[in-house]
Design a protein around this motif. Structure first.
Motif, PDB file in Angstrom:
ATOM      1  N   GLN A  58       1.541  37.335 -33.107  1.00  0.00           N
ATOM      2  CA  GLN A  58       0.188  36.790 -33.003  1.00  0.00           C
ATOM      3  C   GLN A  58       0.051  36.133 -31.640  1.00  0.00           C
ATOM      4  OE1 GLN A  58      -0.541  33.053 -35.057  1.00  0.00           O
ATOM      5  NE2 GLN A  58      -2.466  33.869 -35.844  1.00  0.00           N
ATOM      6  N   SER A  59      -0.962  36.516 -30.897  1.00  0.00           N
ATOM      7  CA  SER A  59      -1.230  35.874 -29.612  1.00  0.00           C
ATOM      8  C   SER A  59      -2.113  34.658 -29.837  1.00  0.00           C
ATOM      9  CB  SER A  59      -1.915  36.847 -28.656  1.00  0.00           C
ATOM     10  OG  SER A  59      -1.045  37.908 -28.336  1.00  0.00           O
ATOM     11  N   THR A  60      -1.752  33.545 -29.212  1.00  0.00           N
ATOM     12  CA  THR A  60      -2.521  32.317 -29.356  1.00  0.00           C
ATOM     13  C   THR A  60      -2.850  31.752 -27.985  1.00  0.00           C
ATOM     14  OG1 THR A  60      -0.517  30.989 -29.495  1.00  0.00           O
ATOM     15  CG2 THR A  60      -1.485  31.695 -31.567  1.00  0.00           C
ATOM     16  N   LYS A  61      -4.030  31.171 -27.891  1.00  0.00           N
ATOM     17  CA  LYS A  61      -4.410  30.508 -26.651  1.00  0.00           C
ATOM     18  C   LYS A  61      -3.592  29.236 -26.500  1.00  0.00           C
ATOM     19  CE  LYS A  61      -9.125  32.193 -26.718  1.00  0.00           C
ATOM     20  NZ  LYS A  61     -10.540  31.833 -26.794  1.00  0.00           N
ATOM     21  N   THR A  62      -3.337  28.861 -25.262  1.00  0.00           N
ATOM     22  CA  THR A  62      -2.600  27.630 -24.999  1.00  0.00           C
ATOM     23  C   THR A  62      -3.553  26.559 -24.495  1.00  0.00           C
ATOM     24  OG1 THR A  62      -2.064  28.532 -22.820  1.00  0.00           O
ATOM     25  CG2 THR A  62      -0.368  28.678 -24.507  1.00  0.00           C
ATOM     26  N   GLY A  63      -3.119  25.323 -24.650  1.00  0.00           N
ATOM     27  CA  GLY A  63      -3.889  24.197 -24.151  1.00  0.00           C
ATOM     28  C   GLY A  63      -3.727  24.052 -22.644  1.00  0.00           C
ATOM     29  N   PRO A  64      -4.431  23.127 -22.048  1.00  0.00           N
ATOM     30  CA  PRO A  64      -4.404  22.965 -20.590  1.00  0.00           C
ATOM     31  C   PRO A  64      -3.071  22.442 -20.053  1.00  0.00           C
ATOM     32  CG  PRO A  64      -5.704  21.224 -21.615  1.00  0.00           C
ATOM     33  CD  PRO A  64      -5.348  22.192 -22.700  1.00  0.00           C
ATOM     34  N   ASP A  73      -2.233  38.709 -22.782  1.00  0.00           N
ATOM     35  CA  ASP A  73      -2.150  39.838 -23.699  1.00  0.00           C
ATOM     36  C   ASP A  73      -3.424  40.659 -23.507  1.00  0.00           C
ATOM     37  OD1 ASP A  73      -2.091  41.651 -25.766  1.00  0.00           O
ATOM     38  OD2 ASP A  73      -1.658  40.178 -27.337  1.00  0.00           O
ATOM     39  N   ALA A  74      -3.290  41.783 -22.793  1.00  0.00           N
ATOM     40  CA  ALA A  74      -4.457  42.603 -22.473  1.00  0.00           C
ATOM     41  C   ALA A  74      -5.066  43.242 -23.717  1.00  0.00           C
ATOM     42  CB  ALA A  74      -4.076  43.677 -21.467  1.00  0.00           C
ATOM     43  N   GLY A  75      -4.249  43.544 -24.720  1.00  0.00           N
ATOM     44  CA  GLY A  75      -4.757  44.165 -25.944  1.00  0.00           C
ATOM     45  C   GLY A  75      -5.657  43.240 -26.740  1.00  0.00           C
ATOM     46  N   LYS A  76      -5.339  41.962 -26.750  1.00  0.00           N
ATOM     47  CA  LYS A  76      -6.126  40.985 -27.518  1.00  0.00           C
ATOM     48  C   LYS A  76      -7.022  40.145 -26.615  1.00  0.00           C
ATOM     49  CE  LYS A  76      -4.027  41.753 -31.520  1.00  0.00           C
ATOM     50  NZ  LYS A  76      -2.774  41.240 -31.920  1.00  0.00           N
ATOM     51  N   GLY A  80      -2.142  33.107 -23.035  1.00  0.00           N
ATOM     52  CA  GLY A  80      -1.402  32.108 -23.777  1.00  0.00           C
ATOM     53  C   GLY A  80      -0.002  32.553 -24.122  1.00  0.00           C
ATOM     54  N   ARG A  81       0.386  32.266 -25.358  1.00  0.00           N
ATOM     55  CA  ARG A  81       1.725  32.602 -25.836  1.00  0.00           C
ATOM     56  C   ARG A  81       1.617  33.507 -27.049  1.00  0.00           C
ATOM     57  NH1 ARG A  81       3.234  26.552 -25.334  1.00  0.00           N
ATOM     58  NH2 ARG A  81       3.924  26.443 -23.179  1.00  0.00           N
ATOM     59  N   LYS A  82       2.724  34.154 -27.356  1.00  0.00           N
ATOM     60  CA  LYS A  82       2.784  35.024 -28.517  1.00  0.00           C
ATOM     61  C   LYS A  82       3.833  34.485 -29.477  1.00  0.00           C
ATOM     62  CE  LYS A  82       1.972  39.370 -27.879  1.00  0.00           C
ATOM     63  NZ  LYS A  82       2.036  40.796 -27.532  1.00  0.00           N
ATOM     64  N   ARG A  83       3.466  34.430 -30.756  1.00  0.00           N
ATOM     65  CA  ARG A  83       4.389  34.016 -31.815  1.00  0.00           C
ATOM     66  C   ARG A  83       4.868  35.265 -32.533  1.00  0.00           C
ATOM     67  NH1 ARG A  83      -0.002  30.021 -34.491  1.00  0.00           N
ATOM     68  NH2 ARG A  83       0.032  28.404 -32.895  1.00  0.00           N
ATOM     69  N   HIS A  84       6.149  35.464 -32.538  1.00  0.00           N
ATOM     70  CA  HIS A  84       6.746  36.539 -33.313  1.00  0.00           C
ATOM     71  C   HIS A  84       7.365  35.910 -34.544  1.00  0.00           C
ATOM     72  CE1 HIS A  84       6.821  40.153 -30.719  1.00  0.00           C
ATOM     73  NE2 HIS A  84       7.141  40.721 -31.858  1.00  0.00           N
ATOM     74  N   GLY A 102       2.256  38.001 -22.522  1.00  0.00           N
ATOM     75  CA  GLY A 102       2.351  39.220 -21.724  1.00  0.00           C
ATOM     76  C   GLY A 102       3.462  40.155 -22.163  1.00  0.00           C
ATOM     77  N   ILE A 103       4.338  39.720 -23.036  1.00  0.00           N
ATOM     78  CA  ILE A 103       5.431  40.564 -23.523  1.00  0.00           C
ATOM     79  C   ILE A 103       4.918  41.428 -24.664  1.00  0.00           C
ATOM     80  CG2 ILE A 103       7.698  40.564 -24.641  1.00  0.00           C
ATOM     81  CD1 ILE A 103       8.326  37.991 -23.129  1.00  0.00           C
ATOM     82  N   GLN A 104       5.150  42.736 -24.576  1.00  0.00           N
ATOM     83  CA  GLN A 104       4.712  43.662 -25.617  1.00  0.00           C
ATOM     84  C   GLN A 104       5.428  43.384 -26.937  1.00  0.00           C
ATOM     85  OE1 GLN A 104       2.312  46.072 -25.305  1.00  0.00           O
ATOM     86  NE2 GLN A 104       1.946  45.228 -23.277  1.00  0.00           N
ATOM     87  N   ASP A 105       4.778  43.714 -28.047  1.00  0.00           N
ATOM     88  CA  ASP A 105       5.362  43.484 -29.370  1.00  0.00           C
ATOM     89  C   ASP A 105       6.715  44.173 -29.518  1.00  0.00           C
ATOM     90  OD1 ASP A 105       3.092  42.083 -29.911  1.00  0.00           O
ATOM     91  OD2 ASP A 105       2.354  43.413 -31.483  1.00  0.00           O
TER      92      ASP A 105
END
Length: 196
Positions: A58-64, A73-76, A80-84, A102-105
């Motif tokens: 799941q890609s999530t936006k990060t705070g400032p 994440d260009a697909g979404k 931010g960061r991605k939670r696996h 930016g890291i692919q699934d």
């Protein structure tokens, strides 16, 4: 709340944060999680170690204030960061990783599935969506990967077998205010809050 906004009946915030940081670094949060996880499995009438794992990201936006491990994440269309997360059939987290969006699934699966069979040796199969198809994800998985794809003929919303379980776990995480968005400065802190 913010560390320096802890209620007055707590120790000084520096002390509380110091313990949190030390436990994050030495793996105490993961050990506590694993002990409670096994107890809940037994209470549910299941074996301590699962035989099926389900993975998703799941890609999530990060705070400032986010530092490091921030990507796009260009697909979404999310910066931010991605939670696996890897979950069992009950939707409980077996393992989690937080990294750049930016890291692919399929590449992030290597991080999420690394050493999972050392902690849960009886896993026989990993269920994933189409983002994990191909030789890269399969070679990074310690067990066979079963891809559950959407049917091209289905119209509207369709519940996919086993895949809904990991999506429900993401929904559970999203209910928690601290996890609804990645507000943490460091990805290691975000990961610790997933385990807690």
């Amino acid at each position: 709340c913010q560390w320096d906004m802890l209620p007055g009946d707590f120790p000084p915030w520096q002390t509380v944060y110091g313990y949190f940081r030390d436990w994050r670094r030495n793996g105490t949060w993961e050990h506590i999680h694993d002990a409670l996880y096994r107890d809940v499995r037994v209470l549910e009438g299941r074996e301590e170690s699962p035989t099926l794992a389900i993975i998703d990201a799941q890609s999530t936006k990060t705070g400032p204030d986010a530092r490091g491990d921030v990507g796009f994440d260009a697909g979404k269309n999310v910066k931010g960061r991605k939670r696996h997360i890897v979950v069992d059939i009950l939707g409980m987290i077996l393992k989690a990783e937080v990294h750049s969006a930016g890291i692919q699934d399929r590449d992030g699966a290597a991080l999420a599935l690394d050493k999972i069979t050392a902690r849960f040796p009886f896993i026989e199969k990993v269920v994933a969506d189409g983002a994990y198809a191909g030789p890269i994800a399969q070679s990074n998985s310690p067990r066979p990967v079963e891809i559950v794809k959407r049917s091209d003929q289905a119209k509207g919303f369709v519940v996919l077998p086993k895949r809904w379980i990991v999506e429900r776990t993401f929904a559970w995480l999203g209910i928690n205010r601290r996890l609804s968005k990645d507000f943490e400065r460091f990805s290691e802190t975000a990961l610790a809050f997933i385990y807690t």
